[in-house]
Design an enzyme around this catalytic site. Sequence first.
Site, PDB file in Angstrom:
ATOM      1  N   LYS A  17     -28.982   2.493 -33.147  1.00 16.12           N
ATOM      2  CA  LYS A  17     -29.134   3.802 -32.493  1.00 16.12           C
ATOM      3  C   LYS A  17     -30.592   4.198 -32.315  1.00 16.12           C
ATOM      4  O   LYS A  17     -31.036   4.500 -31.208  1.00 16.12           O
ATOM      5  CB  LYS A  17     -28.401   4.868 -33.307  1.00 16.12           C
ATOM      6  CG  LYS A  17     -26.921   4.973 -33.024  1.00 16.12           C
ATOM      7  CD  LYS A  17     -26.402   6.338 -33.478  1.00 16.12           C
ATOM      8  CE  LYS A  17     -24.982   6.552 -33.017  1.00 16.12           C
ATOM      9  NZ  LYS A  17     -24.089   5.408 -33.327  1.00 16.12           N
ATOM     10  N   LYS A  43     -27.010  13.664 -37.165  1.00 17.58           N
ATOM     11  CA  LYS A  43     -26.214  12.452 -36.980  1.00 17.58           C
ATOM     12  C   LYS A  43     -26.647  11.353 -37.932  1.00 17.58           C
ATOM     13  O   LYS A  43     -27.840  11.215 -38.233  1.00 17.58           O
ATOM     14  CB  LYS A  43     -26.355  11.934 -35.539  1.00 17.58           C
ATOM     15  CG  LYS A  43     -25.659  12.773 -34.487  1.00 17.58           C
ATOM     16  CD  LYS A  43     -25.787  12.099 -33.137  1.00 17.58           C
ATOM     17  CE  LYS A  43     -25.027  12.834 -32.042  1.00 17.58           C
ATOM     18  NZ  LYS A  43     -25.273  12.212 -30.717  1.00 17.58           N
ATOM     19  N   GLY A  88     -17.794   7.072 -34.444  1.00 17.91           N
ATOM     20  CA  GLY A  88     -16.471   7.690 -34.588  1.00 17.91           C
ATOM     21  C   GLY A  88     -16.530   9.079 -35.188  1.00 17.91           C
ATOM     22  O   GLY A  88     -15.586   9.538 -35.804  1.00 17.91           O
ATOM     23  N   ILE A 146     -25.766  19.599 -27.522  1.00 25.10           N
ATOM     24  CA  ILE A 146     -25.408  19.948 -26.152  1.00 25.10           C
ATOM     25  C   ILE A 146     -24.025  20.570 -26.151  1.00 25.10           C
ATOM     26  O   ILE A 146     -23.063  19.944 -26.593  1.00 25.10           O
ATOM     27  CB  ILE A 146     -25.395  18.700 -25.243  1.00 25.10           C
ATOM     28  CG1 ILE A 146     -26.627  17.840 -25.460  1.00 25.10           C
ATOM     29  CG2 ILE A 146     -25.237  19.106 -23.788  1.00 25.10           C
ATOM     30  CD1 ILE A 146     -27.912  18.465 -25.004  1.00 25.10           C
ATOM     31  N   HIS A 197     -18.801  13.335 -21.149  1.00 23.16           N
ATOM     32  CA  HIS A 197     -19.180  11.955 -21.444  1.00 23.16           C
ATOM     33  C   HIS A 197     -19.148  11.199 -20.115  1.00 23.16           C
ATOM     34  O   HIS A 197     -18.073  10.966 -19.560  1.00 23.16           O
ATOM     35  CB  HIS A 197     -18.203  11.331 -22.443  1.00 23.16           C
ATOM     36  CG  HIS A 197     -18.432   9.879 -22.701  1.00 23.16           C
ATOM     37  ND1 HIS A 197     -18.771   9.387 -23.949  1.00 23.16           N
ATOM     38  CD2 HIS A 197     -18.390   8.805 -21.874  1.00 23.16           C
ATOM     39  CE1 HIS A 197     -18.911   8.077 -23.868  1.00 23.16           C
ATOM     40  NE2 HIS A 197     -18.685   7.693 -22.612  1.00 23.16           N
ATOM     41  N   LYS A 237     -11.609   7.690 -26.659  1.00 28.20           N
ATOM     42  CA  LYS A 237     -11.286   7.952 -25.260  1.00 28.20           C
ATOM     43  C   LYS A 237      -9.790   7.789 -25.009  1.00 28.20           C
ATOM     44  O   LYS A 237      -9.168   6.868 -25.529  1.00 28.20           O
ATOM     45  CB  LYS A 237     -12.066   6.993 -24.356  1.00 28.20           C
ATOM     46  CG  LYS A 237     -13.565   7.178 -24.434  1.00 28.20           C
ATOM     47  CD  LYS A 237     -14.309   5.999 -23.834  1.00 28.20           C
ATOM     48  CE  LYS A 237     -15.809   6.152 -24.007  1.00 28.20           C
ATOM     49  NZ  LYS A 237     -16.546   4.904 -23.683  1.00 28.20           N
ATOM     50  N   GLU A 264     -25.942   6.094 -25.907  1.00 27.11           N
ATOM     51  CA  GLU A 264     -26.041   4.738 -26.444  1.00 27.11           C
ATOM     52  C   GLU A 264     -25.687   3.735 -25.353  1.00 27.11           C
ATOM     53  O   GLU A 264     -25.201   4.107 -24.292  1.00 27.11           O
ATOM     54  CB  GLU A 264     -25.112   4.555 -27.640  1.00 27.11           C
ATOM     55  CG  GLU A 264     -23.634   4.723 -27.328  1.00 27.11           C
ATOM     56  CD  GLU A 264     -22.757   4.508 -28.572  1.00 27.11           C
ATOM     57  OE1 GLU A 264     -22.962   5.238 -29.550  1.00 27.11           O
ATOM     58  OE2 GLU A 264     -21.896   3.602 -28.532  1.00 27.11           O
ATOM     59  N   ARG A 288     -21.057  -4.903 -23.975  1.00 29.56           N
ATOM     60  CA  ARG A 288     -19.797  -5.647 -23.842  1.00 29.56           C
ATOM     61  C   ARG A 288     -19.062  -5.124 -22.617  1.00 29.56           C
ATOM     62  O   ARG A 288     -19.437  -4.103 -22.053  1.00 29.56           O
ATOM     63  CB  ARG A 288     -18.928  -5.383 -25.071  1.00 29.56           C
ATOM     64  CG  ARG A 288     -18.668  -3.892 -25.251  1.00 29.56           C
ATOM     65  CD  ARG A 288     -17.526  -3.554 -26.157  1.00 29.56           C
ATOM     66  NE  ARG A 288     -17.078  -2.189 -25.932  1.00 29.56           N
ATOM     67  CZ  ARG A 288     -17.598  -1.119 -26.524  1.00 29.56           C
ATOM     68  NH1 ARG A 288     -18.605  -1.254 -27.367  1.00 29.56           N
ATOM     69  NH2 ARG A 288     -17.138   0.089 -26.248  1.00 29.56           N
ATOM     70  N   VAL A 290     -13.152  -1.187 -22.422  1.00 28.17           N
ATOM     71  CA  VAL A 290     -11.721  -0.945 -22.185  1.00 28.17           C
ATOM     72  C   VAL A 290     -11.511  -0.370 -20.785  1.00 28.17           C
ATOM     73  O   VAL A 290     -10.635  -0.817 -20.040  1.00 28.17           O
ATOM     74  CB  VAL A 290     -11.172   0.028 -23.245  1.00 28.17           C
ATOM     75  CG1 VAL A 290      -9.738   0.440 -22.900  1.00 28.17           C
ATOM     76  CG2 VAL A 290     -11.231  -0.582 -24.630  1.00 28.17           C
TER      77      VAL A 290
END
Lengths: 447, 447, 161, 161
Positions: A116, A158, A164, A203, A208, A237, A288, A292, A295
């Site tokens: 991060k 954070k 998660g 925020i 998203h 999501k 972030e 990959r 989904v």
Amino acid sequence: MFTRVLVANRGEIALRIIRALRELEVETVVVYSEADEEALYRRFADETICIGPAPSGKSYLDIPRIIAAAEVANVDAIHPGYGFLSENADFADICRSCKIGFIGPSPETIAMVGHKARAKELARSAEVPVVPGSEGLIDDEGEARRIAAEIGYPVIIKASAGGGGRGMRVAHSELVLVREMQAARNEAQAAFGDGSVYIEKFIERPRHVEVQIIADMHGNVVHLGERDCSTQRRHQKLIEEAPCPVMNEELRQKMGEAAVRLAKAADYVNAGTVEFLLDIHGNFYFMEMNSRIQVEHPVTEMVTGVDLVKEQIRVAAGEKLSFSQDDIVIRGHSIECRINAEDPAHNFRPSPGRVGLYVPPGGPGVRVDSHLFSGYTIPPHYDSMVGKLIVHRATREEAIETMQRALSEMIIEGIKTTIPLYHRILRHADFQAGEIDTGFIDQFLAS
Amino acid sequence: MFTRVLVANRGEIALRIIRALRELEVETVVVYSEADEEALYRRFADETICIGPAPSGKSYLDIPRIIAAAEVANVDAIHPGYGFLSENADFADICRSCKIGFIGPSPETIAMVGHKARAKELARSAEVPVVPGSEGLIDDEGEARRIAAEIGYPVIIKASAGGGGRGMRVAHSELVLVREMQAARNEAQAAFGDGSVYIEKFIERPRHVEVQIIADMHGNVVHLGERDCSTQRRHQKLIEEAPCPVMNEELRQKMGEAAVRLAKAADYVNAGTVEFLLDIHGNFYFMEMNSRIQVEHPVTEMVTGVDLVKEQIRVAAGEKLSFSQDDIVIRGHSIECRINAEDPAHNFRPSPGRVGLYVPPGGPGVRVDSHLFSGYTIPPHYDSMVGKLIVHRATREEAIETMQRALSEMIIEGIKTTIPLYHRILRHADFQAGEIDTGFIDQFLAS
Amino acid sequence: MNLEELKKLVRLMNSNDLVEVEIESADSKVRLKKAGANAPTYAMSPMMAPQAMPMPVPQAAPPAAAPGAPAAKAGDPVEGDSVTFNSPMVGTFYAAASPTADPVVTAGDKVQRKPVLCIIEALKVMNELTADLHGEILEVLVGNGEAVEYGQPLFTIKPKK
Amino acid sequence: MNLEELKKLVRLMNSNDLVEVEIESADSKVRLKKAGANAPTYAMSPMMAPQAMPMPVPQAAPPAAAPGAPAAKAGDPVEGDSVTFNSPMVGTFYAAASPTADPVVTAGDKVQRKPVLCIIEALKVMNELTADLHGEILEVLVGNGEAVEYGQPLFTIKPKK
């Protein structure tokens, strides 16, 4: 092009990758655990190899077993799918040292964007807007107070290693700042064995919005528009759509170019996603980068007409991108609902077990990505997502109508699924108006 | 818009129409025969009415039963689908006299375009090219000889009431002309109870290329490009694609405008198809006009993005077309394979019966229109087509790859289907090159 | 095995999701099979359940789906020796000749050969339905003015031996 | 057989996931079949058939899919009292320590406690496999140099009582 590729994943994404490989006429090897012996997609592979028992630690997450399978099967590349080993830099590194192609970015890139704080620094250096906050980690309370005052309340604390939603705390005033920071530290320590935290501007009511990019080994990077994934429950999501209902061409350009700058700064190769928060004023902030295939990639495939999985296999084999930025045009509207074997009526508890009759919806504008079939038993050991229902229509309104129609004709007997929840969400006035933020579902479920 | 519509058909097209009505939020009533009691799509209708026993003469073709059902169900329109009563002018007329909307053209238009000779005269009057031949019927042998000599051999003798290839004879020289004409007469008399025939120039190696049109009640007529249906066995279409592999924009314009001229000459309203023969020199000749939605309509939907069934319901309700000619752009390539419950290894004998596991293909670029489900029993009383597999991709080459992939993962246990045949056709060099004419399959099967 | 035992057995089947039971002993043999026994139970959608209920006679498909089920005449056998009288057409059921008149038949009536049982209105035509049997009306299954579909049971009748 | 016995039988079926029971004796025969009894068969694609074959007890899912089937140690029971010894890893099977050496064991060998049975090469490492039992090697199921997957039977062994 590769002659033989190993699919190191399971379920719908394993099937999705097998489909792409078959269309590319590449030989396909799929690994499976004893719990996935029954998987129908094994029929579609040229070879299947059992690598271990049901627990993923001894199968899909066990690097030596997967490398061993790749060696006995004599493949020249591995597709990791999403989850499992897909963002594991060590795995990518071992593939390289074993002279096996890894369909994804380099180990160095995976490691960098996966961290991060380092990813955020990279974004700053690439002039990609980030949420104002502490440059790096914070341990001193005075520093925390100073920065919070500087960027203004509310702020969010954070965990550096977080994910998660764990190790996340919001402070609305200086009064509670220190206590929330302490709480975040403890949560993070417990959850990830790493208590380091940082502070950001919080925020309110953000969307998203993520940008799909793909890069080849020849320096070409293209963005394929955005996906709005604001419909999430506890940061998971549920529904994704493309385009974002409040997007305009100018903002799309700005966000897309920012994503491309970041990818170039990270020497990124293959498909990737840059996640942003979009506030109500049209400001976007880097969250972030996911190294990959995701989904929700199908909604981008539907509105751009690009097969992302085939393309990422081609670029991993060294080919140039088959399109340029100018070729990318967003057409119509696409929505995806994740079909999870969970019981929405009982706090989304998992509902694995034997499926009786399974009837996927069909007809115009409907795409189904699922490994389900009538008589299949969903094993309890893995993710509860058993399929994705995707629609593509000329307008968002028509896409919602088609999704409602498709959901109503989807039959999955024997288990509980999230289908009833989607019926309720799609009827909701705020969803139909596209007025949703990342808090929508949690409020919706609380009400 | 209609509030309640009756679906007067069965199988995949009944399901297709139900899907369109649900998306339009119109109440749906579907009729069924005792043989279709098990049909799953009955679940998706608001009301289902059994109208009779299995034989279609006592159910789907029985006008009084269907009108009675429409009256007890109190619907304001009937969708006839294709086949059965869809091109029956009397049925359309009875609907009108019963003040029930008929989703299709007027009885007058149906009658006119349904009569081969009258349709041909209409085409001539609309300056739509027709195959040179006898203007009207022929009974005098001398006249036959004169015309044949005039248009040049080979000529084809066709039954006025013909269809499905019956009552069709080719004469390659004057020597055999009279005998073939006699044979055609006898076949036609036996098959249709009407021995009248006419003579045409026989087009060698023609393609079957048809143009989709749709017209509203306000004088707007739009063509939606062409479909190539040259892959047919004994005049039964097996594979359809859009666009036609040898089409160019100029020819598409010419054929499209010809189709629109014909539709206007026939006062055509709703969706229709104008069938042409396309010869190897790019000349096209009018064959016939079909005044219904067609089996192969999905390939046009895929490349134009227009939902034809929804649109035909809208225009039947009096709405204006939702698009103009300029809005129609052909994108990518679409192919449809008709999945028939027939055994290609035994001369395509029907193979009804109980389906065990049914797994339709899915993933990117794949659409399935089928009423099948695991455990369904296909009744022996009706058409052998049990589904349609449609793909849509950026190029014809990719569409063929996706179709091969999709066919290979389609599982229909318990019965024989035409899937193995399609594997062979799609591998064939001529098909892959797009070099096919209406004789392709019969030669292919003979070899 | 008498009817009572059969009914118990059927209840056992229903409550335990059994589709086939076969009991054979020296002097007797009983075999019960559910409609669509070979079809996975999930092939039966809710609305088909009624027809799929316990039938003491083995048959593969729901009774109504049996080809050429005698509809207009004496209908399908049900428990005991009574039969159902099914509608031969789609239409509106009327128990009486006119709104003011009494029902043509009511439960308990003994009817003679070829009695008129009711009127079905279809396409504005009133159709008198007559039964090809005589016996006792056990039950009227449809309300006055209700819409009926083809093959829908209208009456249960106990035929006179 | 009376209703009470039948009920017991059904409970036995339910609690043991049985889908079909048939009991035949000199003077009586009982057969019970569950809904969807034929269904699971399609869950087994051809390649799964082998594992699904030699099970004396009927069960809904292929045995190999049963969680935690003991693989590295004494394996699944097969006919009679012999067991299979299954591969604990993916790799290449070698019957001998070196290309020139004799096989470690061959059919008919009596093996003592913790014998070395074979070598599996995985990730360039030679792994000696030892069995946690002693008895007689009935059969060697894999050829020298063949690739083996996890849980694949390598030997059948008749354990010493």
